[in-house]
Enzyme design. Sequence first.
Site, PDB file in Angstrom:
ATOM      1  NE  ARG A   1      60.624  -0.599  54.310  1.00  0.00           N
ATOM      2  CZ  ARG A   1      61.540  -1.519  54.612  1.00  0.00           C
ATOM      3  NH1 ARG A   1      61.805  -2.518  53.789  1.00  0.00           N
ATOM      4  NH2 ARG A   1      62.229  -1.427  55.738  1.00  0.00           N
TER       5      ARG A   1
ATOM      6  CG  ASP B   1      63.646  -3.265  58.326  1.00  0.00           C
ATOM      7  OD1 ASP B   1      64.502  -3.837  59.024  1.00  0.00           O
ATOM      8  OD2 ASP B   1      63.673  -3.293  57.088  1.00  0.00           O
TER       9      ASP B   1
ATOM     10  CB  SER C   1      63.994   0.650  53.755  1.00  0.00           C
ATOM     11  OG  SER C   1      64.796  -0.150  52.919  1.00  0.00           O
ATOM     12  CB  SER C   2      69.390   0.183  54.608  1.00  0.00           C
ATOM     13  OG  SER C   2      69.388   0.452  55.984  1.00  0.00           O
TER      14      SER C   2
ATOM     15  CB  THR D   1      67.277  -7.178  50.643  1.00  0.00           C
ATOM     16  OG1 THR D   1      66.741  -6.933  51.929  1.00  0.00           O
ATOM     17  CG2 THR D   1      66.953  -6.067  49.699  1.00  0.00           C
TER      18      THR D   1
ATOM     19  CG  ASN E   1      63.662  -7.667  57.483  1.00  0.00           C
ATOM     20  OD1 ASN E   1      64.662  -7.045  57.140  1.00  0.00           O
ATOM     21  ND2 ASN E   1      63.322  -7.787  58.745  1.00  0.00           N
TER      22      ASN E   1
ATOM     23  CB  THR F   1      63.661  -6.890  51.030  1.00  0.00           C
ATOM     24  OG1 THR F   1      64.181  -7.729  52.060  1.00  0.00           O
ATOM     25  CG2 THR F   1      62.845  -5.781  51.688  1.00  0.00           C
TER      26      THR F   1
ATOM     27  N   GLY G   1      71.438  -6.560  51.703  1.00  0.00           N
ATOM     28  CA  GLY G   1      72.404  -6.578  52.809  1.00  0.00           C
ATOM     29  C   GLY G   1      71.968  -5.813  54.040  1.00  0.00           C
ATOM     30  N   GLY G   2      70.646  -5.623  54.228  1.00  0.00           N
ATOM     31  CA  GLY G   2      70.195  -4.922  55.439  1.00  0.00           C
ATOM     32  C   GLY G   2      70.865  -3.558  55.525  1.00  0.00           C
TER      33      GLY G   2
END
Length: 608
Positions: free
Chosen positions: A140, A460, A489-490, A418, A438, A436, A510-511
């Site tokens: 990340r 984020d 993050s997701s 992403t 973002n 990603t 997909g965020g």
Amino acid sequence: MSASAWSAFRAKRSRHLGLVLAVLGLGACKGTTPAGAEAIEPPPEVVAAVAEAPAARRMPEGEAQPPRLALGTHGAVSSAELNASQVGVEILKKGGNAVDAAVAVGFALAVTHPSAGNLGGGGFMVVRMSDGSVAAFDYREEAPGAASRDMYLDAKGEPSNERLLGPKAAGIPGTVAGLGLAHARFGSLPWKDVVEPAVVLARDGHELDSFHVEDLEYGADRMDKAGYAESAALYRKPDGSAYAVGDRWVQPRLAATLQAIADGGPRAFYEGPLAATMAQEVSEAGGIWRAEDLAAYQAKEREPIVFSYRGHEIITMPPPSAGGVVLRQLLAASEALDLRQYPWRGVDEVHLFVEAMRRTYADRNMLLGDPDFVTLPMQELLDVRYVRQRMSDIDPRHATPSDQVGAGLPAGRESEQTTHFSVVDGEGNAVSNTYTLNLGFGAKYVVPTAAVLLNNEMDDFSVKPGSPNIFGLVQGEPNKIEPGKRMLSSMTPTLVVADGELRAVVGTPGGPTITTTVATVLRGMLDYGLSLDEAIASPRVHHQWKPDQIWAEERLDPKVEQGLIERGHEIRKRSGMGHANSIEVDPQTRGFRAVADVERDGGAAVAY
Ligand code: GLY
């Protein structure tokens, strides 16, 4: 899964194969919004800059479709782009393992899928080797050393567009370090061999189809609007006109950067002349990177989250992604509420699943952050007893207003776009990778000499705790900006194992909808015995606590939508959410079935 469930599973597969081929035969895949557009719930002031997107489109009549379904026994790759999937399979054919192939795909996507594939972003990778060893790689992005909590607040104390556009929006990228760490741990081919295919794609170019052409012009247009004409020029022909279908896109500056990484190893991106030039150019353009931030960046190996669900072992990503925690909670809630007694995607099942999402996302948003900066209540959050208790106030007939739902534990106990790809090899090694920039084309700014498109991942973080980010996520203090910290993050790269053997590789972009999409695909397969294709083809719904609305795909049955409204839900329709490029393994034949999600253009499944 029991033998009889697998028989039903295989029977359904062959039925669904017909459906998939019919879709392919039509010569048109379902139109979607381009990268970066689908997950945005923007504050009004950023709409013009980043949010508007061309209408959904269909591939032109007669244009060859990338394969959306591929069967094989030696190896398989499902990614967002055909050249990249082919690169992965070529690496497997040369004797590379799934990690070699995944690293090569990661670099190739940085060339051929610039809206999300990247060198200038970050992500997460979950690996399982055939000997049963597992690993989770955290690459990340990190807040630069000069970052501070309120750095994006304007004179009125409101979040400014600097968090989204331009070099100041970019965290220190992790992709090159992450791919390097995974390769060092598990790779079998020389580093140079896995970077080389991307060098060739950038140096010699690749032919553009209508998906590429539309994506490039989308990115160039957004860069122009953001005031980065020099960046936009990299996505157009030298004379400034847009590329057309059939043109070859050559990227000599990016090729030189990739060659430096191939020759010098991953650290060549973070130390030495390339890093010095990037830091200087970012700083001259208004960013806050320093050479020492790049030099300090390290990808991290973390303990994956591993849990059982309906006789399967789920291996997924821990913080700083919230993905694994939320996935664990959503699946535990599905079991606690016995959701599989209700018809799949009917109003009862969707209502209860949405209520589970609402509570789970309240926890996610208010309690989670970078574990190296805040102590996270992981034990409690992952405990099935906690999840059961958390779900106990769900009303089966009525929506609970989100304002009546807070985090389930005390906060601060010191505490699209992403892209996802899946890779398996003939030995049974597997990689699930989501990375990603973002939003699509990230910060809309390319560091000129290195031709590295930067992420806008700083959004984020909780830029202003309690205020929504571009995805509408309202997050808390644990995710506030601090120097060197990784933003929550997701992303939810996930592997499924049963009886000691790999069963599936799943993930999606997909965020914030990433985790609910992965949970939906897994529930379709493991609760209802659907094939991977059917699970991916099922309508998706998403709730993230705030805003208090269900995001529902157009394909959700209108009767179900009406039933949800009658239970007090507000529905917001969305075009396709996610791009779940995944692979499943037949436990009897060990055959691979790679599926590229038809909900978005550009996916390609390749197997042999
Ligand atoms: N940038 C979206 C995420 O990491 O969740």
